[in-house]
Design a protein around this motif. Structure first.
Motif, PDB file in Angstrom:
ATOM      1  N   LYS A  16     -97.259 123.508-104.636  1.00 46.20           N
ATOM      2  CA  LYS A  16     -96.854 124.474-103.627  1.00 46.20           C
ATOM      3  C   LYS A  16     -97.249 123.904-102.271  1.00 46.20           C
ATOM      4  CE  LYS A  16     -97.263 129.278-102.323  1.00 46.20           C
ATOM      5  NZ  LYS A  16     -97.748 130.594-102.660  1.00 46.20           N
ATOM      6  N   ILE A  17     -96.308 123.883-101.340  1.00 45.19           N
ATOM      7  CA  ILE A  17     -96.577 123.365-100.001  1.00 45.19           C
ATOM      8  C   ILE A  17     -96.128 124.404 -98.987  1.00 45.19           C
ATOM      9  CG2 ILE A  17     -96.122 121.545 -98.321  1.00 45.19           C
ATOM     10  CD1 ILE A  17     -95.278 119.736-100.619  1.00 45.19           C
ATOM     11  N   GLN A  18     -96.985 124.722 -98.045  1.00 46.04           N
ATOM     12  CA  GLN A  18     -96.640 125.552 -96.893  1.00 46.04           C
ATOM     13  C   GLN A  18     -97.420 125.020 -95.712  1.00 46.04           C
ATOM     14  OE1 GLN A  18     -97.407 129.487 -98.883  1.00 46.04           O
ATOM     15  NE2 GLN A  18     -95.561 130.040 -97.743  1.00 46.04           N
ATOM     16  N   THR A  31     -96.112 116.511 -97.177  1.00 50.34           N
ATOM     17  CA  THR A  31     -97.274 116.585 -96.292  1.00 50.34           C
ATOM     18  C   THR A  31     -97.368 115.292 -95.485  1.00 50.34           C
ATOM     19  OG1 THR A  31     -98.767 115.611 -97.916  1.00 50.34           O
ATOM     20  CG2 THR A  31     -98.522 118.027 -97.962  1.00 50.34           C
ATOM     21  N   ASP A  69     -92.207 122.475 -89.934  1.00 54.49           N
ATOM     22  CA  ASP A  69     -92.970 123.586 -90.484  1.00 54.49           C
ATOM     23  C   ASP A  69     -92.365 123.915 -91.840  1.00 54.49           C
ATOM     24  OD1 ASP A  69     -94.729 123.979 -88.308  1.00 54.49           O
ATOM     25  OD2 ASP A  69     -93.141 125.033 -87.225  1.00 54.49           O
ATOM     26  N   ILE A  70     -93.117 123.709 -92.888  1.00 57.18           N
ATOM     27  CA  ILE A  70     -92.643 124.019 -94.229  1.00 57.18           C
ATOM     28  C   ILE A  70     -92.913 125.495 -94.475  1.00 57.18           C
ATOM     29  CG2 ILE A  70     -92.890 123.529 -96.687  1.00 57.18           C
ATOM     30  CD1 ILE A  70     -93.874 120.698 -95.831  1.00 57.18           C
ATOM     31  N   ILE A  71     -91.856 126.261 -94.636  1.00 53.77           N
ATOM     32  CA  ILE A  71     -91.984 127.693 -94.860  1.00 53.77           C
ATOM     33  C   ILE A  71     -92.407 127.957 -96.297  1.00 53.77           C
ATOM     34  CG2 ILE A  71     -90.787 129.924 -94.762  1.00 53.77           C
ATOM     35  CD1 ILE A  71     -91.155 128.461 -92.036  1.00 53.77           C
ATOM     36  N   LYS A  72     -91.723 127.299 -97.215  1.00 56.82           N
ATOM     37  CA  LYS A  72     -92.077 127.484 -98.613  1.00 56.82           C
ATOM     38  C   LYS A  72     -91.501 126.339 -99.434  1.00 56.82           C
ATOM     39  CE  LYS A  72     -91.823 130.742-102.428  1.00 56.82           C
ATOM     40  NZ  LYS A  72     -91.388 132.052-102.870  1.00 56.82           N
ATOM     41  N   TYR A  73     -92.323 125.761-100.280  1.00 54.82           N
ATOM     42  CA  TYR A  73     -91.844 124.800-101.256  1.00 54.82           C
ATOM     43  C   TYR A  73     -92.608 125.033-102.547  1.00 54.82           C
ATOM     44  CZ  TYR A  73     -91.314 120.691-104.107  1.00 54.82           C
ATOM     45  OH  TYR A  73     -91.063 119.870-105.174  1.00 54.82           O
ATOM     46  N   THR A  74     -91.908 125.426-103.581  1.00 55.53           N
ATOM     47  CA  THR A  74     -92.512 125.593-104.893  1.00 55.53           C
ATOM     48  C   THR A  74     -91.509 125.090-105.914  1.00 55.53           C
ATOM     49  OG1 THR A  74     -91.633 127.819-105.128  1.00 55.53           O
ATOM     50  CG2 THR A  74     -93.867 127.631-104.252  1.00 55.53           C
ATOM     51  N   HIS A  75     -91.994 124.779-107.071  1.00 62.09           N
ATOM     52  CA  HIS A  75     -91.093 124.414-108.156  1.00 62.09           C
ATOM     53  C   HIS A  75     -91.575 125.092-109.441  1.00 62.09           C
ATOM     54  CE1 HIS A  75     -93.780 121.511-110.170  1.00 62.09           C
ATOM     55  NE2 HIS A  75     -94.150 121.167-108.952  1.00 62.09           N
TER      56      HIS A  75
END
Length: 113
Positions: free
Chosen positions: A2-4, A77, A104-110
């Motif tokens: 998860k990246i934000q 990142t 700006d990463i709002i949302k990254y999930t898998h």
């Protein structure tokens, strides 16, 4: 994963016919990005453009090109982008362009496998 938050976007501008050890360069880069466990990469094929040699490459029927522009976008990142940049340096030769932008990463999930 998860990246934000703050991230980097790496854009690589190459030609469709560029090669790395006999395979298309864009495919070799995609394999490297996957191997390094990065968040992902997207490859875009352009319909027209020109680069360092100022020769226009186009999909127009009268000027059909076998070397269309290709753009790869990698977002992750800052640390992971900087890590992979060193590896990409050997693959990306003259006449190609690489740019780096803050994002700006709002949302990254898998999904979990």
């Amino acid at each position: 994963m998860k990246i934000q938050g703050k991230g980097k976007m790496l854009k690589i501008f190459i030609g469709e016919s560029d090669k790395w050890h006999g395979e298309p360069l864009f495919h070799a880069i995609v394999k490297l990005i996957k191997k390094e466990g990065m968040a992902g990469v997207t490859v875009y094929r352009g319909i027209e453009g020109f680069g360092a040699n100022s020769r226009i490459h186009s999909t127009q029927i009268l000027r059909l090109s076998e070397d269309l522009p290709v753009v790869l976008e990698i977002i992750d990142t800052p640390e992971r982008i900087n890590f992979v940049l060193d590896k990409l340096d050997a693959m990306i030769k003259e006449g190609l362009m690489v740019v780096l932008q803050d994002v700006d990463i709002i949302k990254y999930t898998h999904s979990k496998e």
